[in-house]
Design an enzyme around this catalytic site. Structure first.
Site, mmCIF file in Angstrom:
data_model
loop_
_atom_site.group_PDB
_atom_site.id
_atom_site.type_symbol
_atom_site.label_atom_id
_atom_site.label_comp_id
_atom_site.label_asym_id
_atom_site.label_seq_id
_atom_site.Cartn_x
_atom_site.Cartn_y
_atom_site.Cartn_z
ATOM 1 N N CYS A 218 8.402 -2.307 21.241
ATOM 2 C CA CYS A 218 7.603 -1.129 21.577
ATOM 3 C C CYS A 218 6.258 -1.075 20.865
ATOM 4 C CB CYS A 218 8.373 0.132 21.205
ATOM 5 S SG CYS A 218 10.022 0.209 21.849
ATOM 6 N N ARG B 16 3.719 -7.712 22.687
ATOM 7 C CA ARG B 16 4.883 -7.392 21.858
ATOM 8 C C ARG B 16 6.167 -7.360 22.681
ATOM 9 N NH1 ARG B 16 3.262 -4.681 16.950
ATOM 10 N NH2 ARG B 16 5.185 -3.536 16.816
ATOM 11 N N TRP C 245 10.386 -1.066 24.929
ATOM 12 C CA TRP C 245 11.328 -2.182 25.073
ATOM 13 C C TRP C 245 12.700 -1.546 24.908
ATOM 14 C CZ3 TRP C 245 14.934 -5.034 22.135
ATOM 15 C CH2 TRP C 245 15.197 -6.332 22.592
ATOM 16 N N ASN D 79 8.687 4.294 18.107
ATOM 17 C CA ASN D 79 9.229 2.928 17.974
ATOM 18 C C ASN D 79 10.345 2.990 16.937
ATOM 19 O OD1 ASN D 79 7.140 2.143 19.529
ATOM 20 N ND2 ASN D 79 6.065 0.981 17.946
ATOM 21 N N GLY D 80 11.403 2.202 17.143
ATOM 22 C CA GLY D 80 12.487 2.188 16.161
ATOM 23 C C GLY D 80 13.763 2.726 16.774
ATOM 24 N N GLU E 71 14.356 -26.018 17.740
ATOM 25 C CA GLU E 71 13.152 -25.285 18.124
ATOM 26 C C GLU E 71 12.731 -25.651 19.558
ATOM 27 O OE1 GLU E 71 11.731 -22.797 17.120
ATOM 28 O OE2 GLU E 71 9.698 -22.853 17.908
ATOM 29 N N LYS F 29 12.434 -22.973 22.573
ATOM 30 C CA LYS F 29 11.208 -22.789 23.371
ATOM 31 C C LYS F 29 11.539 -22.865 24.853
ATOM 32 C CE LYS F 29 9.175 -21.364 21.114
ATOM 33 N NZ LYS F 29 9.270 -21.080 19.736
ATOM 34 N N GLU G 113 13.597 -19.827 26.033
ATOM 35 C CA GLU G 113 12.821 -18.578 25.973
ATOM 36 C C GLU G 113 11.904 -18.401 27.176
ATOM 37 O OE1 GLU G 113 11.460 -17.166 21.565
ATOM 38 O OE2 GLU G 113 10.909 -19.210 22.073
ATOM 39 N N HIS H 35 31.383 -35.323 19.606
ATOM 40 C CA HIS H 35 32.394 -34.322 19.255
ATOM 41 C C HIS H 35 32.379 -33.136 20.215
ATOM 42 C CE1 HIS H 35 33.302 -36.564 15.679
ATOM 43 N NE2 HIS H 35 32.027 -36.538 15.308
ATOM 44 N N LYS I 6 8.047 -9.758 21.069
ATOM 45 C CA LYS I 6 7.370 -10.554 20.056
ATOM 46 C C LYS I 6 7.775 -10.114 18.654
ATOM 47 C CE LYS I 6 4.364 -13.458 18.524
ATOM 48 N NZ LYS I 6 4.844 -14.848 18.582
HETATM 49 C C1 G6P Z 1 11.246 -12.682 17.982
HETATM 50 C C2 G6P Z 1 10.168 -13.579 18.530
HETATM 51 C C3 G6P Z 1 10.335 -14.986 17.981
HETATM 52 C C4 G6P Z 1 10.354 -14.952 16.466
HETATM 53 C C5 G6P Z 1 11.405 -13.999 15.919
HETATM 54 C C6 G6P Z 1 11.237 -13.762 14.433
HETATM 55 O O1 G6P Z 1 12.482 -13.067 18.487
HETATM 56 O O2 G6P Z 1 10.216 -13.607 19.942
HETATM 57 O O3 G6P Z 1 9.261 -15.791 18.431
HETATM 58 O O4 G6P Z 1 10.607 -16.227 15.977
HETATM 59 O O5 G6P Z 1 11.270 -12.721 16.548
HETATM 60 O O6 G6P Z 1 10.024 -13.092 14.231
HETATM 61 P P1 G6P Z 1 9.181 -13.166 12.908
HETATM 62 O O7 G6P Z 1 7.965 -12.308 13.211
HETATM 63 O O8 G6P Z 1 10.027 -12.558 11.821
HETATM 64 O O9 G6P Z 1 8.834 -14.558 12.634
#
Ligand code: G6P
Length: 608
Positions: free
Chosen positions: A2, A27, A72, A97-98, A481, A485, A488, A504, A603
């Site tokens: 949010c 965000r 969100w 927000n929160g 990672e 990616k 996501e 395994h 984000k």
């Molecule tokens: C969200 C984002 C990720 C990020 C994670 C941790 O899930 O989409 O890209 O890695 O939060 O966020 P931070 O700001 O703590 O690195």
């Protein structure tokens, strides 16, 4: 997650609110809304589409004071009735927000008092609660303060009232919020990028602050209700840094910004002749001398950076290191060792679980804390004794790219400083590492030249539903990672395995429809990895190998080779990340997904 924007100005605030919301789109959100005071009435517009849709719906809306929000969903589905702002009796409007944890109990009480709920959100209780205090003759400030005292949970809020066109009240606890200072106008936002078109003068609010905001002045009250002074700082963020420029997506732009982001992050170190603990803060030398272990806490991509660092810290600095997912650690019964350095890694510095994990660690008696973070004034930076700021610049794409590689660079510096302090680095080795770090940005630049080849390769993934990523040792977290990616932004189900684990379990999944992507640096594990690749090929699996120049893995039927320009030793995970980011990006383009704002993701995850 949010986003909030608010303004009290001498002009129509609607365009300011809309542009602010648009700048907060990154965000992550699923609905948006705004409210202004006009002719002593609240005028609200909401939409479940993009901010662009809200803009169309707001063409006739006008007001000199207003608050706006991108939501969100947490409590209640994404829908117009759940979108913020929430109103109470058309008199009080709130954006939030929160998460309010005691909202059910408050909802029951307020319903009994005659308040009618029109949404499923936790936020609506705040609006009614403030109204209940305001209706008793309290000022908007006092009514808000009294209401906040009854809330359990995390919030950043903005509040306006239909009969008060000159003042807004806002507050934060657990969610970010800052003020913008203009010329006879004031603003509020969840992050500074929203305010850049109107001001660069900002005031970062502290936990528990409540602010009364007018056109000419503002008053900040701290958590104890006392009048407080907070510094006005000039944001270093330039307006251009959040513009897309020549790129199609922020993610693509941010992938390409990595050489510069790494150079900026490493600047002070690369310009000096030796490594000093002072780069982590004044107390770093004493702190590092007092520790015998490291505990890394982080979420998502930042957690993967921690997993790479564990290899470096144990092998180069000889210091035991644990890496934990913050949301697990905070609820786990663990055995604290007070001589541990707790390292939190975060792009945003606001991730709720990472903050809670840090506070949990502190509660267990940990006193040595270090934040590796991309946002200077963020909560995590303020909560830690030591800090190293990555200088990646604003990262807008939800899928983290340049934040990750700069985190790795920062963690490598930590490793070297600790190794040196422990007498595990000769002067010659130190110079060699510094030389490699200086070379890193240009090495990354060269890897970026693989882009056209990867774009071509990505076509083979367009119809796939699953993908397997393999890596070993230092590069297993890079496989993780790469898989993250891909899932996501392209929504292809992807999993990563240490290549030795293949037999395994995951080998059972391998057939001609399963692409297997392998990170194959020329390191001590190469020969083992080659055998693992044979296991895949023997089962008909299609292999995509990101191999260093000298690995002697050759293209053949069912084996596609992407040749990396050079082998970077310990820094190899940074180079090997780049093609996987590009692969995910181009596969997402093939699939036509919303690359920068993938579905359901945010984000900045400021709720648990
Ligand atoms: C969200 C984002 C990720 C990020 C994670 C941790 O899930 O989409 O890209 O890695 O939060 O966020 P931070 O700001 O703590 O690195």
């Amino acid at each position: 997650m949010c986003g909030i924007v608010g303004a009290v100005a001498q002009r129509n605030v609607v365009p300011i609110l809309l542009e602010g919301l648009q700048r907060l789109e990154y965000r992550g959100y699923d609905s948006a809304g705004l409210v202004v005071v006009h002719d002593a009435k609240l005028e609200r517009v909401r939409s479940t589409g993009r901010v662009a849709e809200l803009t169309v719906k707001s063409t006739t809306t006008h007001g000199l004071i207003g608050i706006a929000h991108t939501r969100w969903a947490t409590h209640g589905v994404p829908s117009e009735r759940n979108a913020h702002p929430h109103l109470s009796k058309d008199h009080i409007a709130v954006v939030h927000n929160g998460i309010i944890e005691n909202y059910e109990e408050l909802r029951t009480r307020l319903t009994a008092e005659g308040y009618e709920f029109t949404s499923d959100t936790d936020t609506e209780v705040i609006a009614h609660l403030i109204h209940s205090h305001y209706a008793r003759g309290n000022s908007l400030l006092t009514a808000t303060q009294a209401s906040l005292a009854e809330l359990v949970g995390a919030y950043a809020i903005g509040v306006i009232a239909s009969d008060n066109p000159d003042q807004m009240v806002c507050a934060r606890r657990g969610s970010p919020l800052l003020l913008g200072v203009g010329n006879k106008e004031h603003f509020v936002a969840s992050d500074v990028s929203a305010l850049l078109p109107v001001t660069r003068k900002v005031v970062y609010l502290e936990e528990g602050d409540v602010v009364e905001l007018g056109r000419l002045d503002y008053r900040i009250f701290d958590a104890a209700g006392k009048l407080a002074k907070r510094a006005v700082v000039i944001s270093e963020l330039s307006n251009e840094s959040v513009q897309l420029g020549e790129y199609s997506h922020y993610m693509q732009k941010e992938i390409h910004e990595q050489p510069q982001a790494l150079a900026d992050t490493l600047e002070s170190v690369c310009n000096s002749q030796s490594l000093v603990p002072g780069i982590f803060g004044a107390q770093a030398a004493a702190t590092f001398a007092d520790i015998n272990g490291i505990l890394i806490l982080a979420c998502g991509t930042s957690h993967h950076a921690g997993l790479v660092a564990r290899f470096w810290l144990e092998e180069i600095a000889g210091i035991p290191c644990n890496v934990e997912i913050a949301s697990e650690y905070r609820y786990r019964t663990s055995v604290p060792n007070p001589k541990t350095l707790v390292v939190v890694i975060s792009q945003s510095g606001e991730t709720a679980d990472t903050q809670a994990a840090l506070n949990h660690a502190k509660g267990l008696g940990h006193i040595h804390t270090l934040a590796i973070c991309n946002v200077p004034e963020s909560a995590l930076v303020r909560l830690c004794k030591l800090r190293l700021l990555t200088r990646a610049g604003p990262e807008i794409g939800v899928a983290s790219t340049k934040a990750f590689t700069t985190q790795l660079a920062a963690l490598f510096l930590l490793t070297l400083v600790l190794a040196k302090q422990r007498g595990r680095l000769t002067a010659q080795q130190e110079q060699q590492h510094l030389h490699e770090l200086r070379h890193l940005p240009s090495a990354v630049q060269k890897v970026l030249e693989l882009e056209p080849q990867i774009a071509k390769l990505s076509k083979k993934f367009a119809k796939k539903h699953h993908a397997l990523f393999l890596g070993r040792g230092l590069h297993y977290p890079i496989a993780l990672e790469g898989a993250l990616k891909l899932k996501e932004i392209s929504y292809i189900h992807a999993e990563a395995y240490p290549a030795g684990e293949l037999k395994h379990g995951p080998l059972a999944l391998v057939d001609k429809d399963m692409p297997v992507i392998s990170v194959a640096p020329n390191d001590a594990l190469l020969e083992k990895l080659k055998s693992n690749l044979q296991e895949v090929r023997a089962r008909g699996g299609e292999l995509y190998v990101f191999a260093d120049a000298d690995t002697h893995i050759h293209a053949a039927d069912g084996i596609h080779i992407m040749q990396m320009p050079e082998h970077a030793g310990y820094l190899s995970p940074i180079l090997h990340t780049i093609p996987l980011q590009l692969l995910a990006y181009y596969v997402a383009l093939q699939k036509g997904t919303d690359v920068d704002k993938p579905r359901n993701l945010a984000k900045s995850v400021t709720v648990e």
